[in-house]
Design an enzyme around this catalytic site. Structure first.
Site, PDB file in Angstrom:
ATOM      1  N   HIS A 184       0.780  -1.224   0.042  1.00 49.25           N
ATOM      2  CA  HIS A 184       0.126   0.010  -0.181  1.00 49.25           C
ATOM      3  C   HIS A 184       0.788   1.205  -0.011  1.00 49.25           C
ATOM      4  O   HIS A 184       0.491   2.241   0.532  1.00 49.25           O
ATOM      5  CB  HIS A 184      -1.139   0.000   1.112  1.00 49.25           C
ATOM      6  CG  HIS A 184      -2.286   0.747   0.912  1.00 49.25           C
ATOM      7  ND1 HIS A 184      -3.430   0.177   0.560  1.00 49.25           N
ATOM      8  CD2 HIS A 184      -2.507   2.004   0.939  1.00 49.25           C
ATOM      9  CE1 HIS A 184      -4.474   1.003   0.396  1.00 49.25           C
ATOM     10  NE2 HIS A 184      -3.877   2.259   0.587  1.00 49.25           N
ATOM     11  N   GLY A 223       6.266   2.191  -5.307  1.00 42.73           N
ATOM     12  CA  GLY A 223       7.692   2.824  -5.442  1.00 42.73           C
ATOM     13  C   GLY A 223       8.184   2.670  -6.957  1.00 42.73           C
ATOM     14  O   GLY A 223       9.366   3.024  -7.169  1.00 42.73           O
TER      15      GLY A 223
END
Length: 366
Positions: free
Chosen positions: A249, A282
């Protein structure tokens, strides 16, 4: 992409920037998401004709220009008046799916009217009937998949929002949950109003039985977002799930949860090709996409980067972010000796740990 991030930070009020950029707790998992990508290295192949290097992929049975989808992010109108409409138009132009969130600030019907491929992200609400109504509404609107987020029984403790006493402005609302103001708009010292609202709204009783109920309630592909354990991945396949999103998340839930990059190989092995596997968390460059593919993912979700583009330049800003990813992915594939996306999945990888050890794509220490 760092330039886009800086432009967005300059364009937004500090508390809105913190809401988007922040993670939970000490933000260890948030930082680890980037560090994990930086620790993955691929072994390029040579002497392949890459003069016609292609990025095309298939995601959930539909052709996409590249193995990238825009992941669910709440309240796009926090950063741009057009909100999700601008992001959806940019996604359509880029040929990638857009995921509209339960906490969208624009109704799903208006988003799907833009055209393109649209998925619907679902939070399981305390009222199951209301939850399934949302599923039917998304299906009727023309969404092509239901993405059930499974790692948010309640919102993680996001200290930036707590310190800011963050609350939504009056003109930004979770339109799928009601037309009027909610507790998300009630500012209080030492508390996140958005977290209070989700605690009141989201179910803490989401279980595998809920997944069965969802599977029985829709003809659309069902995707589980927030899977890190291989045991959970195998169980998801047993429950007829069509795809998984390996994700922590974005570092916004359990601080200290392992990264998607670290979890991905074990999940891939556990599933054994029985369903698609996407990675989220990311992703900032086309090289990151290449690394995810080499580790076994079918594709990736990008969340924060399109929002940076939206904040910095509206629809055109999102388009630039997606074109940047496309150009970088083309470059990464060609330089790795890959004619297309399928070749990237056959690349060998070396993954360095925080402690400095190295493991290859077969899990062996080297």
């Amino acid at each position: 992409m760092d330039d886009v991030e800086r432009a967005a930070a300059m364009a937004l009020p500090p508390e809105v920037w913190d809401f988007i950029a922040g993670g939970s707790g000490r933000e260890l998992s948030l930082a680890a998401n980037r560090a994990a990508f930086d620790g993955v290295f691929v072994r390029p192949r040579i002497l392949n004709d890459v003069s016609a290097c292609g990025t095309e992929a298939t995601l959930l049975g539909r052709a996409a220009r590249m193995p990238v989808a825009i992941g669910p992010v709440a309240y796009h109108r926090l950063v741009c008046p057009e909100g999700e409409l601008a992001t959806a138009r940019a996604a359509k132009a880029a040929g990638v799916p857009f995921t509209v969130a339960t906490l969208s600030s624009v109704p799903v019907e208006e988003v799907t009217a833009v055209g393109g491929s649209v998925w619907f992200q679902l939070y399981w609400l305390r009222d199951t009937g209301r939850t399934l109504d949302l599923v039917r509404r998304a299906q009727d609107a023309g969404c092509e998949a239901i993405v059930l987020t499974v790692d948010v029984p309640w919102m993680g403790r996001r200290l930036r929002d707590v310190r800011n006493g963050f609350a939504l402005p009056d003109d930004v609302r979770a339109v799928h949950l009601g037309a009027g103001p909610s507790t998300a708009h009630r500012r209080g010292d030492g508390a996140s109003a958005v977290a209070v609202h989700t605690a009141e709204t989201f179910s803490r009783s989401l279980t595998w039985a809920s997944v069965e109920r969802l599977r029985e309630s829709t003809r659309l592909p069902v995707v589980l977002k927030g899977v890190l354990a291989p045991e959970d991945a195998r169980r998801a396949v047993e429950h007829g799930v069509d795809a998984l999103v390996v994700s922590n998340h974005g570092g916004r839930q359990l601080d200290g949860a392992m990264t998607a990059v670290a979890a991905l190989p074990d999940v891939v092995d556990a599933v054994g090709g029985a369903c698609e596997i996407l990675l989220d968390g990311g992703v900032r460059s086309g090289t990151d996409v290449l690394k995810a593919l080499a580790l076994g993912a079918s594709g990736v979700l990008v969340g924060r980067a399109p929002i940076w583009g939206l904040a910095a330049g509206g629809e055109d800003g999102v388009r630039q972010v997606l074109e940047l990813l496309h150009g970088e992915l083309t470059d990464a594939l060609g330089l790795a000796g890959c004619v297309g996306v399928a070749d990237a999945r056959r690349l060998e990888t070396l993954v360095t740990s925080v402690g400095g050890s190295v493991r290859d794509s077969g899990g062996r220490s080297v």
